[in-house]
Design an enzyme around this catalytic site. Structure first.
Site, short mmCIF file in Angstrom:
data_model
loop_
_atom_site.label_atom_id
_atom_site.label_comp_id
_atom_site.label_asym_id
_atom_site.label_seq_id
_atom_site.Cartn_x
_atom_site.Cartn_y
_atom_site.Cartn_z
N ASP A 34 38.26 57.70 -4.19
CA ASP A 34 37.56 58.97 -4.46
C ASP A 34 36.82 59.49 -3.22
OD1 ASP A 34 35.36 57.35 -4.24
OD2 ASP A 34 34.63 57.67 -6.28
N ALA A 67 37.94 48.87 -5.54
CA ALA A 67 37.02 49.99 -5.73
C ALA A 67 35.74 49.52 -6.43
CB ALA A 67 37.69 51.08 -6.56
N ALA A 68 34.61 49.95 -5.87
CA ALA A 68 33.31 49.56 -6.46
C ALA A 68 32.20 50.33 -5.79
CB ALA A 68 33.07 48.06 -6.28
N TYR A 74 24.13 45.20 -9.48
CA TYR A 74 25.38 44.98 -8.75
C TYR A 74 25.99 43.64 -9.13
CZ TYR A 74 28.39 43.68 -4.83
OH TYR A 74 29.44 43.24 -4.06
#
Length: 309
Positions: A34, A70-71, A136
């Site tokens: 993104d 992704a993160a 997290y």
């Protein structure tokens, strides 16, 4: 891997782009991102870039293997917006894996974290007790539990890679991460330009610094061997921040002193020391780090050789 169709989520980011570019030498690779922490400028022309979110309904998961990187990848990001953090890191993970499963893909390699080990100067094995102190960490541990569900319920190969302190330097794909880049990248850039690197506390904290090239090999081997469970990707040889600054100064021919500042992260959640026990991944795949720390420092500093200090 050879001749396969592969998806790398977070594929334009730091680790993701290094992985995608490597895999694209012998495979058809789709990089989904993104562009929050990544940029397609990190990718070789041979990689097919798709701009999108892991929360999207229609994902390119008709592949042989998914590498899910992704993160939202920092403590601060999750404290600033916990809801988005959990959506991206957990809901996004489940969404990607479920779409992959429906498309017939049964091999997933995904990013977890070593932060759940807490402060450890001794090597941390995967089977030790872990705890969660931040949003997290909670999101990454939740991934591991959902991966266990997909493995047990649907007989999928789900390999969780507990990254330690992965670095490359601003000369590589870390440049786009800026303040979220590894401290080695930040310190090197500061010293190369005559700025004092800012060290939280007294500089005695240690990290198991692992070069991104070694991490990429570990991710590929995990897919090749269709591993299940969680695996450390780290060297087992931590270095303290003062030593990092010393080695960077020596490599850059500089003499910049660090500035010691108060740690803005509470002591109750700040991970002071990390150290991997990489024996499990070595036994399963033969993986071991090939880039020692001093060679890694040399690679980080090499792009500055043509710049005036």
């Amino acid at each position: 891997m050879n001749g396969q169709r592969l998806l790398v989520t977070g594929g334009a980011g730091f680790i993701g782009s290094n992985l995608a570019n490597h895999l694209a030498e012998d495979n058809h690779v789709i990089a989904l991102d993104d562009c929050y922490l990544g940029t397609p400028e990190n990718l070789d022309d041979s990689v097919e870039f798709r701009r999108g979110s892991v929360l999207d309904d229609e994902l390119p998961t008709d592949v042989d293997c998914v590498f899910h990187l992704a993160a939202l990848s920092s403590y601060a990001m999750h404290e600033d917006d916990p809801t988005t953090g959990i959506r991206v890191n957990v809901e996004g993970f489940v969404n990607v894996v479920e779409q992959a499963r429906e498309d017939g893909c049964d091999t997933v390699v995904y990013a977890s974290t070593s932060s759940i080990y807490g402060n450890r100067t001794e090597p941390s094995p995967e089977d030790m007790d872990v705890e969660v102190n931040t949003g997290y960490e909670a999101s990454k541990l939740a991934r591991e539990r959902y991966a266990e569900y997909f493995a047990n319920h649907y007989d999928m190969s789900m390999a969780g890679m507990r990254f330690f302190s992965v670095y490359q330097g601003y000369g590589g794909a870390e440049g786009h991460k800026g303040e979220y880049a590894n401290v080695i990248a930040q310190f090197a850039d500061d010293i190369a330009h005559g700025r004092s690197p800012k060290i939280y506390g007294d500089g005695t904290q240690t990290r198991d610094f692992t070069h991104v090239n070694d991490v990429v090999r570990g991710l590929e081997l995990a897919a090749d061997h269709e591993l299940n469970g969680v695996y450390n990707l780290g060297t087992g040889e931590p270095y303290d921040f003062d030593t990092v600054v010393e080695l960077l100064n020596a490599e850059l021919g500089a003499g910049v002193e660090p500035e010691y500042v108060e740690n803005p992260i509470p002591d109750s959640v700040y991970v002071h020391d990390t150290c991997a026990d990489p024996s499990k991944i070595h036994e399963a795949t033969g993986w071991e780090p090939e880039i020692d720390f001093r060679e890694g420092i040399r690679r980080v500093c090499a792009p500055y050789a043509s710049e005036p200090l």
